[in-house]
Design a protein around this motif. Structure first.
Motif, short mmCIF file in Angstrom:
data_model
loop_
_atom_site.label_atom_id
_atom_site.label_comp_id
_atom_site.label_asym_id
_atom_site.label_seq_id
_atom_site.Cartn_x
_atom_site.Cartn_y
_atom_site.Cartn_z
N ILE A 176 0.85 -1.20 0.00
CA ILE A 176 0.00 0.00 0.00
C ILE A 176 0.88 1.24 0.00
N LYS A 177 0.51 2.23 -0.80
CA LYS A 177 1.30 3.46 -0.89
C LYS A 177 0.82 4.42 0.20
N THR A 178 1.30 4.19 1.42
CA THR A 178 0.91 5.04 2.54
C THR A 178 1.78 6.29 2.59
N THR A 179 1.34 7.24 3.40
CA THR A 179 2.10 8.49 3.56
C THR A 179 3.20 8.37 4.61
N VAL A 187 12.86 9.13 5.45
CA VAL A 187 13.15 10.57 5.51
C VAL A 187 14.23 10.83 6.56
N TRP A 188 14.07 10.19 7.73
CA TRP A 188 15.07 10.35 8.79
C TRP A 188 16.43 9.81 8.36
N HIS A 189 16.42 8.66 7.68
CA HIS A 189 17.67 7.99 7.32
C HIS A 189 18.35 8.62 6.10
N SER A 190 17.64 9.44 5.34
CA SER A 190 18.16 9.94 4.07
C SER A 190 19.45 10.74 4.21
N LYS A 191 19.63 11.42 5.34
CA LYS A 191 20.88 12.17 5.51
C LYS A 191 22.08 11.23 5.51
N TRP A 198 22.42 8.31 3.87
CA TRP A 198 22.80 7.84 2.55
C TRP A 198 23.32 8.97 1.68
N LYS A 199 22.82 10.18 1.90
CA LYS A 199 23.36 11.32 1.16
C LYS A 199 24.80 11.60 1.57
N ASP A 200 25.08 11.47 2.87
CA ASP A 200 26.45 11.66 3.36
C ASP A 200 27.39 10.61 2.78
N ALA A 201 26.83 9.42 2.43
CA ALA A 201 27.63 8.34 1.86
C ALA A 201 27.72 8.44 0.34
N GLY A 202 27.16 9.51 -0.23
CA GLY A 202 27.22 9.69 -1.68
C GLY A 202 26.28 8.79 -2.45
N ALA A 203 25.22 8.32 -1.78
CA ALA A 203 24.26 7.40 -2.43
C ALA A 203 23.02 8.16 -2.88
N GLU A 204 22.39 7.65 -3.92
CA GLU A 204 21.15 8.21 -4.42
C GLU A 204 19.96 7.80 -3.56
N ASP A 205 20.03 6.58 -3.04
CA ASP A 205 18.92 6.03 -2.26
C ASP A 205 19.42 4.77 -1.56
N VAL A 206 18.48 3.99 -1.02
CA VAL A 206 18.84 2.76 -0.31
C VAL A 206 18.28 1.55 -1.05
N ILE A 207 18.78 0.38 -0.70
CA ILE A 207 18.14 -0.87 -1.12
C ILE A 207 17.82 -1.64 0.16
N TYR A 208 16.52 -1.89 0.39
CA TYR A 208 16.10 -2.62 1.57
C TYR A 208 16.36 -4.11 1.40
N SER A 210 14.21 -6.19 -1.36
CA SER A 210 12.81 -5.92 -1.67
C SER A 210 12.67 -4.71 -2.60
N GLU A 211 13.02 -3.54 -2.13
CA GLU A 211 12.80 -2.33 -2.92
C GLU A 211 13.68 -1.21 -2.37
N SER A 212 13.67 -0.10 -3.07
CA SER A 212 14.31 1.11 -2.59
C SER A 212 13.25 1.90 -1.81
N SER A 213 13.62 3.05 -1.26
CA SER A 213 12.66 3.80 -0.45
C SER A 213 11.50 4.33 -1.29
N ARG A 214 11.75 4.57 -2.59
CA ARG A 214 10.71 5.14 -3.46
C ARG A 214 10.72 4.48 -4.84
N SER A 215 11.35 3.33 -4.97
CA SER A 215 11.50 2.71 -6.28
C SER A 215 11.49 1.19 -6.16
N ASN A 216 11.13 0.54 -7.26
CA ASN A 216 11.31 -0.90 -7.39
C ASN A 216 12.69 -1.18 -7.98
#
Length: 273
Positions: free
Chosen positions: A142-145, A151-155, A157-167, A174-180
């Motif tokens: 489900i695409k919940t809000t 959002v908390w963790h994004s700093k 991955w940005k500090d690590a030079g990453a675009e996003d995460v892979i869970y 499984s997926e990234s925070s906002r992507s398959n």
């Protein structure tokens, strides 16, 4: 954000949109949303996004007091009102104000028109880095809000030079925070089957490829893949060339990923021009 939105049953100036401060969307982080693009004034894959949005409302027990046809008409009117040739539309349904401040209630529907900025072209040419994170998103289908954790963790991955995460969890991704995510190995394209949002871009990429294995995909498999890419409404298809400090394949954007991206762009033109 564009100047006009839909809120409280009508199209109004976006700056005038309000929500009750005791709405569950605020005090519990409970609500749903969806996001789609306009291409040449056409809401791309609109029916698929409406399918998901309506299903999300049902699954979260939040009353949606608008029919599919009413939603279509509101979206059409917003595109015209905002002259939204190339942009985004964000549908949000709040959890509502309930007597016990916990149970889902009649929420408020908002539809916002937005400008849309794609990732820099350089990222499509050189690929991106993902940071691995042991995590499974709650009610991922489900695409919940509720995006509090990423959002908390994004700093980080940005500090690590990453675009996003892979869970990943128990060895499976499984997926990234906002992507398959998709992997390619020896010509076979695979994507995870569990703990993922059934992305609309994901669906159409699968249709384009024609023979995608939807199955458990393991973290070590991803590291040994020839190519990896992520898909989403706002990125379309973005190649991944590094996970943590590990290079994917040759460390360069793969030919197959780019071929799929070009076919997706051709589909957009076919549908919208």
């Amino acid at each position: 954000m564009k100047p006009f939105c839909f809120a409280n049953g009508k199209i109004i100036p976006t700056e005038s949109a309000t929500i009750h401060p005791m709405d569950l969307a605020i005090i519990r982080g409970y609500g749903i949303f969806d996001f789609l693009r306009t291409v040449n004034y056409v809401p791309l894959f609109l029916e698929h996004y409406l399918d998901r949005f309506i299903a999300s409302a049902e699954k979260t027990f939040i009353p949606l007091e608008y029919s599919r046809e009413e939603l279509r008409q509101i979206i059409k009117n917003l595109i015209e009102k905002n002259d939204l040739k190339e942009g985004g539309l964000r549908l949000v349904l709040s959890g509502g104000v309930s007597e016990n401040h916990f149970s889902p209630a009649k929420g408020t529907l908002f539809i916002f028109a937005e400008s849309l900025i794609f990732p820099a072209q350089e990222k499509y040419e050189t690929g991106i880095k993902l940071l691995s994170l042991e995590y499974v998103r709650s009610i991922a289908e489900i695409k919940t809000t509720n995006y509090a954790y990423p959002v908390w963790h994004s700093k980080q991955w940005k500090d690590a030079g990453a675009e996003d995460v892979i869970y990943h969890m128990d060895g499976e991704i499984s997926e990234s925070s906002r992507s398959n995510i998709f992997i390619i190995k020896d010509g076979l394209v695979s994507t995870p089957e569990k703990h993922v949002l059934r992305g609309i871009t994901r669906k159409h990429v699968m249709d384009i490829v024609g023979d995608v294995a939807v199955r458990p995909v393991y973290f070590e498999e991803m590291l040994e893949a020839d190519e990896v890419f992520i898909t989403s409404t706002t990125k379309v298809l973005l190649p991944v060339t590094q996970v943590d400090n590990h290079k994917i394949g040759t460390g360069k954007v793969g030919k197959r990923s780019l071929e799929i991206l070009e076919k997706f762009k051709a589909l957009e033109k076919e549908l919208c021009y």
